[in-house]
Design a protein around this motif. Structure first.
Motif, PDB file in Angstrom:
ATOM      1  N   GLY A 141      -0.093  -1.230   5.765  1.00 49.43           N
ATOM      2  CA  GLY A 141      -0.202   0.082   6.378  1.00 49.43           C
ATOM      3  C   GLY A 141      -1.325   0.938   5.824  1.00 49.43           C
ATOM      4  O   GLY A 141      -1.912   0.661   4.771  1.00 49.43           O
ATOM      5  N   ALA A 142      -1.617   2.017   6.561  1.00 47.83           N
ATOM      6  CA  ALA A 142      -2.740   2.894   6.226  1.00 47.83           C
ATOM      7  C   ALA A 142      -2.612   3.503   4.834  1.00 47.83           C
ATOM      8  O   ALA A 142      -3.622   3.747   4.163  1.00 47.83           O
ATOM      9  N   ASP A 143      -1.390   3.728   4.374  1.00 48.34           N
ATOM     10  CA  ASP A 143      -1.197   4.338   3.052  1.00 48.34           C
ATOM     11  C   ASP A 143      -1.702   3.445   1.924  1.00 48.34           C
ATOM     12  O   ASP A 143      -1.993   3.939   0.825  1.00 48.34           O
ATOM     13  N   GLN A 144      -1.810   2.133   2.173  1.00 42.71           N
ATOM     14  CA  GLN A 144      -2.242   1.209   1.123  1.00 42.71           C
ATOM     15  C   GLN A 144      -3.651   0.675   1.354  1.00 42.71           C
ATOM     16  O   GLN A 144      -4.109  -0.200   0.610  1.00 42.71           O
ATOM     17  N   LEU A 145      -4.353   1.219   2.353  1.00 45.60           N
ATOM     18  CA  LEU A 145      -5.687   0.706   2.659  1.00 45.60           C
ATOM     19  C   LEU A 145      -6.666   0.975   1.513  1.00 45.60           C
ATOM     20  O   LEU A 145      -7.469   0.110   1.154  1.00 45.60           O
ATOM     21  N   ASN A 146      -6.618   2.159   0.931  1.00 45.21           N
ATOM     22  CA  ASN A 146      -7.550   2.475  -0.166  1.00 45.21           C
ATOM     23  C   ASN A 146      -7.329   1.556  -1.362  1.00 45.21           C
ATOM     24  O   ASN A 146      -8.291   1.072  -1.985  1.00 45.21           O
ATOM     25  N   ALA A 147      -6.075   1.316  -1.702  1.00 44.71           N
ATOM     26  CA  ALA A 147      -5.771   0.424  -2.817  1.00 44.71           C
ATOM     27  C   ALA A 147      -6.233  -0.997  -2.513  1.00 44.71           C
ATOM     28  O   ALA A 147      -6.726  -1.710  -3.396  1.00 44.71           O
ATOM     29  N   PHE A 148      -6.094  -1.398  -1.270  1.00 47.17           N
ATOM     30  CA  PHE A 148      -6.562  -2.730  -0.854  1.00 47.17           C
ATOM     31  C   PHE A 148      -8.064  -2.868  -1.075  1.00 47.17           C
ATOM     32  O   PHE A 148      -8.553  -3.885  -1.577  1.00 47.17           O
TER      33      PHE A 148
END
Length: 309
Positions: free
Chosen positions: A177-184
């Motif tokens: 999901g979008a909430d974890q895109l930066n961490a990805f």
């Protein structure tokens, strides 16, 4: 008699006629835009002109000659009550994974540098990047992305996968999901996108995403062109923050001759050939989809019109 309306290259139509002949009862296949094709029960197509399917009064279902369905999603004249089937062919997954690995390994082992050195007759060794542990992120880990992720992992890369909903793949660190895109994206050295094109994935590789990858990272796009903000990628390439890119898909295809991708020294342009449809390997799936559509059953790999894939 099953009537199939075909849109694509004539050579491809001949291949589908041959491969389906042993898998279907009596059928005829005609060019979609000709009168016989407009009477079709099933459309077997790739990127038909907008409006082409609205003039088919007998149409009962649409089968794509590839996994992408964005062409259909953008054509508002296509009846949304018809089943739309995407092609999920293991041969295409293997082909796209080969292409992604080719591009990634060429970058990882400095292929461009050594080709230039050879052309200039220079003996110019560089320090080798680590043979294991390189950080690779796969945007989209469905039928194709899951294969790509596993094959990178088998070569010793540390692989992350990004998906819309929770998934589990052995040896892959998953982000959802979008909430974890930066961490990805954080500190990735190679990015591979094989996402479908939806409102949520359009522009997903933008300046914010690119700013998080490791300086000198490599971007590979085998998904859909509009997932990359071209100006943001070009700016990152110009600054050196992104070291290079291999692109098989573009917002406009064929890629306009004036586009900077053609001449950028760190971009490799491929003409949407990373995974081409093979009628021999896909015929069983297409025949099964036609059989289901004609029988009024839900075909396998039917697309959700609301989600876009």
């Amino acid at each position: 008699m099953i009537r199939i309306g075909f849109y694509g290259h004539d050579d491809d139509m001949a291949a589908w006629r041959r491969t389906l002949a042993t898998r279907l009862p009596a059928f005829e296949i005609s060019r979609l835009l000709e009168p016989a094709g407009q009477e079709c029960d099933v459309a077997l197509v790739w990127a038909p002109p907008p409006g082409a399917l609205s003039d088919c009064p007998n149409l009962r279902g649409i089968i794509m000659q590839g996994q992408g369905v964005d062409h259909m999603m953008h054509d508002t004249t296509v009846p949304r009550d018809l089943p739309l089937v995407r092609l999920v062919d293991p041969d295409m997954a293997s082909a796209l994974s080969q292409w992604a690995l080719l591009c990634a390994l060429d970058f990882w082992r400095d292929g461009d540098h050594y080709r230039t050195a050879q052309a200039e007759k220079r003996w110019d060794p560089r320090p080798q990047r680590p043979a294991a542990g390189g950080r690779v992120g796969i945007l989209g880990v469905g039928a194709i992305g899951g294969v790509i992720a596993s094959r990178f992992a088998a070569l010793g890369f540390a692989v992350r996968g990004y998906a819309r909903s929770p998934k589990s793949i052995d040896g892959i660190e998953m982000f959802v999901g979008a909430d974890q895109l930066n961490a990805f994206a954080e500190d990735l050295q190679i990015v591979v996108s094989v996402l479908p094109l939806t409102p949520d994935t359009t522009g997903i590789i933008d300046a914010g995403f690119l700013n998080r990858v490791t300086p000198g990272a490599f971007v590979i796009n085998g998904g859909r062109g509009p997932q990359i903000i071209d100006d943001d990628l070009l700016a990152a390439l110009d600054s050196g923050h992104v070291g290079g890119a291999a692109l098989d898909v573009f917002a406009t295809e064929p890629l306009p001759q004036t586009h900077r991708y053609w001449t950028h020294p760190n971009v490799r342009v491929w003409p949407h050939v990373a995974a081409q449809t093979n009628a021999e390997t896909a015929a069983d799936q297409v025949a099964a989809a036609i059989d289901s559509i004609m029988a009024g059953r839900r075909p396998k790999n039917q697309v959700d019109w609301a989600r876009g894939y």
